[in-house]
Design a protein around this motif. Sequence first.
Motif, short mmCIF file in Angstrom:
data_model
loop_
_atom_site.label_atom_id
_atom_site.label_comp_id
_atom_site.label_asym_id
_atom_site.label_seq_id
_atom_site.Cartn_x
_atom_site.Cartn_y
_atom_site.Cartn_z
N UNK A 191 0.71 -1.26 -0.05
CA UNK A 191 -0.07 -0.15 0.08
C UNK A 191 1.02 1.33 0.04
N UNK A 192 0.34 2.40 -0.29
CA UNK A 192 0.77 3.68 -0.10
C UNK A 192 -0.26 4.70 0.30
N UNK A 193 0.12 5.22 1.53
CA UNK A 193 -0.91 6.32 1.95
C UNK A 193 -0.45 7.64 1.41
N UNK A 194 -1.48 8.33 0.76
CA UNK A 194 -1.20 9.47 0.06
C UNK A 194 -1.64 10.70 0.77
N UNK A 195 -1.56 11.81 0.54
CA UNK A 195 -2.09 12.96 0.97
C UNK A 195 -3.42 13.05 1.35
N UNK A 196 -3.98 13.54 2.57
CA UNK A 196 -5.16 13.48 2.99
C UNK A 196 -5.48 12.12 3.59
N UNK A 197 -4.62 11.06 3.69
CA UNK A 197 -4.92 10.00 4.47
C UNK A 197 -5.56 8.75 3.83
N UNK A 198 -5.61 8.94 2.57
CA UNK A 198 -6.18 7.99 1.63
C UNK A 198 -5.32 6.77 1.37
N UNK A 199 -5.67 5.65 1.21
CA UNK A 199 -4.73 4.50 1.03
C UNK A 199 -4.91 3.74 -0.16
N UNK A 200 -3.67 3.84 -0.95
CA UNK A 200 -3.71 3.15 -2.21
C UNK A 200 -3.26 1.78 -2.04
N UNK A 201 -4.20 0.60 -2.05
CA UNK A 201 -3.54 -0.73 -2.12
C UNK A 201 -3.36 -1.44 -3.34
N UNK A 202 -2.37 -2.23 -3.25
CA UNK A 202 -1.75 -2.64 -4.37
C UNK A 202 -1.88 -4.17 -4.41
N UNK A 203 -2.04 -4.71 -5.46
CA UNK A 203 -2.12 -6.27 -5.47
C UNK A 203 -1.50 -6.77 -6.95
N UNK A 204 -0.52 -7.67 -6.99
CA UNK A 204 0.03 -8.19 -8.16
C UNK A 204 1.26 -9.20 -7.96
N UNK A 205 2.23 -9.08 -8.60
CA UNK A 205 3.33 -10.25 -8.31
C UNK A 205 4.20 -9.70 -7.26
N UNK A 206 4.36 -10.39 -6.42
CA UNK A 206 5.31 -9.98 -5.20
C UNK A 206 6.51 -10.53 -5.75
N UNK A 207 7.59 -9.66 -5.47
CA UNK A 207 9.03 -10.12 -5.88
C UNK A 207 9.82 -9.81 -4.70
N UNK A 208 11.35 -10.67 -4.47
CA UNK A 208 12.09 -10.14 -3.60
C UNK A 208 13.55 -9.94 -4.38
N UNK A 209 14.07 -8.75 -3.90
CA UNK A 209 15.24 -8.44 -4.38
C UNK A 209 16.40 -8.97 -3.85
N UNK A 210 17.63 -8.74 -4.34
CA UNK A 210 18.80 -9.52 -3.79
C UNK A 210 19.08 -8.95 -2.50
N UNK A 211 18.50 -7.82 -1.97
CA UNK A 211 19.05 -7.27 -0.55
C UNK A 211 17.81 -7.66 0.26
N UNK A 212 16.99 -8.49 -0.10
CA UNK A 212 15.91 -9.04 0.89
C UNK A 212 14.54 -8.25 0.97
N UNK A 213 14.52 -7.54 0.21
CA UNK A 213 13.38 -6.12 0.25
C UNK A 213 12.14 -6.83 -0.66
N UNK A 214 11.17 -7.00 -0.13
CA UNK A 214 9.97 -7.30 -0.98
C UNK A 214 9.39 -6.27 -1.87
N UNK A 215 9.00 -6.31 -3.01
CA UNK A 215 8.28 -5.36 -4.13
C UNK A 215 7.28 -6.02 -4.64
N UNK A 216 6.69 -4.89 -5.58
CA UNK A 216 5.51 -5.52 -6.34
C UNK A 216 5.63 -5.14 -7.73
#
Length: 295
Positions: A88-113
């Motif tokens: 998710x990303x919280x945007x100005x005003x407190x609204x939340x943008x939820x994300x759904x897709x393919x989850x990936x893991x980078x070489x440094x162990x951080x998950x992304x989308x």
Amino acid sequence: MDSMTKAFEEAAMFLPQKFRAVAQTLSPEKKRSARELRLRAGRSFSVFVNGAEEELLRDVTAEDLSDVLELATESSLHCARTSVAQGFVTVRGGHRVGLCGSVVKSADGVFGMRELSSVSIRIAKEIKGISDSVYGEVMKKGSFRNTLIVAPPGCGKTTLLRDLVRSLSNEGVRISLVDERGEIAAKYRGVPQLDVGRCTDMLDGVDKARGSMMLLRTMTPDVIAMDEISDAADCRAVKSIFGCGTGILATAHGKNLSELVRRDTYRELFDMKIFECAVTLGKDGDGFLKMVENV
């Protein structure tokens, strides 16, 4: 413009232009009642209103979803990497943008989308006075009672929490707010965009366990408030707050209090009798319901 319509207009600004234009054709009543805007790649753009999805436009593309994310992160996806990794990303005003897709893991162990398949924009609702009917039970005879707000997703937990914080704070209760996702106060350049009261100190961008300990050490609060305690780390934080003699105001996902009590995650909190008051939210055909119980 009333606050409910303003919230809708703010959230719609994170839509690409063609979807924003369609959203603007909704009736004033639907704009006030809308809870979410959702886009699904290869399918449709819809609004969740009055308990159901209403299709507004078809033929949503993957590029459209990427455009929403670009608007939400102000074209700086790298800076929002940690938030995106949580879905998710919280945007100005407190609204939340939820994300759904393919989850990936980078070489440094951080998950992304990547390859987004769905995006939802949850509209933050500020409804002043919504806590009036339960305030007398939370603040009983001038004394705050540790309170848990229980409800399924989308029933207004965060909205009620925010208004309780505002009401308590304006009565002189010093509240420290762990706003992990930035949805409750919606700070922008240090200033809350939503009203959380005159005696509230806010900490965001940090998990509830770490944040509550920071606030206990630095702000000497009467009450610590947090949204959605959901795992063992959150529950340990609640026990630590309780052990320091500081009040607790929190929310949790659940159908009702009895269901929550049966879950292993929360059982010790109830065995320790940390919470004195529970506010359960639900919904029927006529709108939202509140039930207050002694724990």
